[in-house]
Scaffold this motif. Structure first.
Motif, mmCIF file in Angstrom:
data_model
loop_
_atom_site.group_PDB
_atom_site.id
_atom_site.type_symbol
_atom_site.label_atom_id
_atom_site.label_comp_id
_atom_site.label_asym_id
_atom_site.label_seq_id
_atom_site.Cartn_x
_atom_site.Cartn_y
_atom_site.Cartn_z
ATOM 1 N N LEU A 52 -5.122 5.764 2.973
ATOM 2 C CA LEU A 52 -4.446 4.529 2.205
ATOM 3 C C LEU A 52 -5.050 4.254 0.962
ATOM 4 O O LEU A 52 -5.962 4.188 0.815
ATOM 5 C CB LEU A 52 -4.283 3.381 3.135
ATOM 6 C CG LEU A 52 -3.697 3.383 4.554
ATOM 7 C CD1 LEU A 52 -4.004 2.037 5.254
ATOM 8 C CD2 LEU A 52 -2.328 3.842 4.571
ATOM 9 N N MET B 57 0.926 -1.159 -0.001
ATOM 10 C CA MET B 57 0.049 -0.213 0.110
ATOM 11 C C MET B 57 0.836 1.326 0.028
ATOM 12 O O MET B 57 2.108 1.172 0.516
ATOM 13 C CB MET B 57 -1.113 0.162 1.185
ATOM 14 C CG MET B 57 -2.001 -1.210 1.470
ATOM 15 S SD MET B 57 -2.871 -1.141 2.805
ATOM 16 C CE MET B 57 -1.694 -1.007 4.163
ATOM 17 N N VAL C 15 -5.573 1.262 -1.460
ATOM 18 C CA VAL C 15 -5.386 0.038 -1.133
ATOM 19 C C VAL C 15 -5.509 -1.021 -2.384
ATOM 20 O O VAL C 15 -6.553 -0.687 -3.006
ATOM 21 C CB VAL C 15 -6.373 -0.714 -0.026
ATOM 22 C CG1 VAL C 15 -6.214 -2.137 0.224
ATOM 23 C CG2 VAL C 15 -6.237 0.093 1.205
ATOM 24 N N GLY D 5 0.303 5.643 1.175
ATOM 25 C CA GLY D 5 -0.620 6.565 1.647
ATOM 26 C C GLY D 5 0.047 7.864 1.963
ATOM 27 O O GLY D 5 1.108 8.105 1.408
#
Length: 304
Positions: free
Chosen positions: A118, A92, A120, A94
């Protein structure tokens, strides 16, 4: 407090070779739909919250605020690894952010929120397409994790109506009316005086109407919509956690933040190549005395 200059996430040991294709896709567009958030934003908004009151015979107070807000987003350095047991590992990327909201009429601090967004990637366990998630901590004693979807459209945002009317916990209908909702009815249990400067009945009835009014007459050519929620629909993730005081004891909660739904609209105006306007609408349900009481916050922010 800023991250150390040399800090960067690194998977140790590196992500498995089987996941290199997913890793390459993530690196090519690390923040995905979150990328336009990076930077500083500021503007005005509106906050309205039913909060509990322990005056005998009265269980509620309606706080109303015209707000000033500033929020800053920065990219988290490096790749954030998540190790899988029932599926392959994933990466991920972020943002971290800090949000500050004050009462613009009274110059009083209302809200301070450090958090993360985030990006994802899709997962196989559970079988979920790419999503976005927001993690936030609120000094009143609540943490939230909201997860949801990002969509893009070559048009302006669709901003629905909303309501501050409470309802029985778990039963959205019927909604109930209370005298504090009507500004023409005097009340000792509602914001008064200078705190109501600039507030109209229409704003109280439908806070999202403030967002539509802010963009009336604008030509918005593109909108990225980030919709996230603490409920497990449509994504099986998310939730809220509250301190013992908020959760209360056997007689019930003081003010349990049971759920949060939020939509952010990143808007590109005619003649611009990237979003310079950020609008959002958030609804928190506070549960106390048998009812779910909406707490609604909206704002229109601009890149600074």
């Amino acid at each position: 407090m800023d991250l150390a200059a040399d800090f960067s996430f690194q998977p140790l040991p590196p992500i498995e070779a089987a996941d290199q294709e997913q890793f390459a896709e993530a690196v090519a567009s690390p923040l995905g739909p979150l990328a336009p958030l990076v930077g500083k934003w500021a503007g005005r908004g509106f906050n309205i919250i039913w909060r509990p009151d322990h005056t005998p015979g009265q269980d509620r107070f309606l706080e109303i605020n015209v707000t000033s807000e500033q929020i800053e987003f920065s990219q988290v350095p490096g790749e954030i690894p998540n190790r899988g047991l029932l599926q392959q590992d994933l990466i991920m990327f972020g943002l971290n952010y800090l949000d500050q909201i004050t009462d613009a009429n009274l110059n009083a601090g209302l809200h301070f929120e450090p958090g993360l967004w985030l990006n994802v990637p899709k997962t196989t366990n559970p079988n979920v397409p790419p999503t976005v998630a927001r993690l936030a901590s609120i000094p009143h004693g609540t943490t939230v994790l909201l997860q949801g979807t990002a969509t893009a459209a070559a048009a302006g945002p669709h901003i629905p109506n909303t309501s501050i009317k409470p309802f029985a916990i778990g039963q959205p209908l019927p909604e109930f009316d209370f005298p504090e909702q009507t500004l023409s009815i005097p009340s000792n249990f509602r914001t008064a005086g200078a705190g109501l400067t600039g507030v109209t009945q229409d704003m109280v009835n439908n806070p999202n109407g403030i967002l539509r009014a802010a963009i009336a007459g604008q030509h918005i050519t593109a909108t990225t919509t980030l919709h996230v929620t603490t409920t497990d629909t449509p994504v099986p993730g998310g939730g809220t956690a509250n301190t013992a005081f908020l959760k209360g004891g056997p007689q019930g909660p003081n003010a349990d933040a049971a759920s949060v739904d939020a939509t952010f609209w990143l808007e590109t105006l005619q003649g611009q190549s990237a979003p310079t306007q950020l609008q959002y609408a958030q609804k928190v349900l506070l549960n106390f005395n048998g009812l779910s009481w909406p707490h609604i916050t909206v704002a229109t922010l601009h890149r600074v």
